[in-house]
Design a protein around this motif. Structure first.
Motif, PDB file in Angstrom:
ATOM      1  N   ILE A 148      75.754  57.074  10.936  1.00 42.47           N
ATOM      2  CA  ILE A 148      75.733  55.936  11.869  1.00 42.47           C
ATOM      3  C   ILE A 148      75.881  54.630  11.101  1.00 42.47           C
ATOM      4  N   LEU A 149      75.196  54.501   9.993  1.00 45.42           N
ATOM      5  CA  LEU A 149      75.303  53.295   9.168  1.00 45.42           C
ATOM      6  C   LEU A 149      76.716  53.124   8.625  1.00 45.42           C
TER       7      LEU A 149
ATOM      8  N   VAL B 120      79.174  49.948   9.459  1.00 49.44           N
ATOM      9  CA  VAL B 120      79.742  49.095   8.413  1.00 49.44           C
ATOM     10  C   VAL B 120      81.277  49.072   8.507  1.00 49.44           C
ATOM     11  N   ILE B 121      81.881  50.224   8.702  1.00 50.59           N
ATOM     12  CA  ILE B 121      83.344  50.291   8.837  1.00 50.59           C
ATOM     13  C   ILE B 121      83.798  49.510  10.070  1.00 50.59           C
ATOM     14  N   SER B 122      83.088  49.656  11.172  1.00 51.74           N
ATOM     15  CA  SER B 122      83.425  48.922  12.393  1.00 51.74           C
ATOM     16  C   SER B 122      83.308  47.416  12.179  1.00 51.74           C
ATOM     17  N   LEU B 123      82.260  47.001  11.508  1.00 53.04           N
ATOM     18  CA  LEU B 123      82.060  45.582  11.231  1.00 53.04           C
ATOM     19  C   LEU B 123      83.183  45.021  10.358  1.00 53.04           C
TER      20      LEU B 123
END
Length: 124
Positions: free
Chosen positions: A4-5, A9-12
């Motif tokens: 999930i983290l 981070v990738i989405s951000l």
């Protein structure tokens, strides 16, 4: 939890990249302006940016403030040479700016010397 983290981070990172790409590549408007070039300066403490001003009125009441990206070396050189002259600038307006680009949303991409309409009137 680690998965999930990682996804977060990738989405951000992708959202930030999309935002920067949109701000840089999608102009709000494009155009030209003419006036007396009254100021060109390289200013800033952390981020050095090129800023300028064009007086568009007889009394100097109407000032067009603009920025120039560091990659446009020929535009910066021409602006420095033409300071004090009547010029015509081509610009793009962005939706917003970032601190390392400049102070304004207007970015000059070309500059040419122009003829002032105030001092070039022929009398009959």
């Amino acid at each position: 939890m680690k998965k999930i983290l990682t996804i977060f981070v990738i989405s951000l990172v992708l959202l930030l990249a999309a935002y920067f790409a949109f701000v840089y590549y999608v102009p709000y408007s494009e155009g030209t302006r003419s006036g007396e070039l009254i100021k060109v300066s390289n200013k800033g403490v952390v981020f050095k940016t090129w800023e300028g001003e064009i007086s568009q009125g007889i009394s100097g009441a109407e000032i067009f403030k603009f920025s120039v990206l560091d990659k446009d070396k020929d535009v910066i050189q021409k602006l420095n040479e033409l300071q004090g002259n009547y010029v015509k600038v081509t610009y793009i307006e962005r939706y917003t700016t970032l601190a390392f680009w400049g102070d304004t949303k207007y970015f000059v991409t070309a500059v040419d010397k122009d003829i002032s309409p105030h001092f070039n009137k022929k009398s009959d």
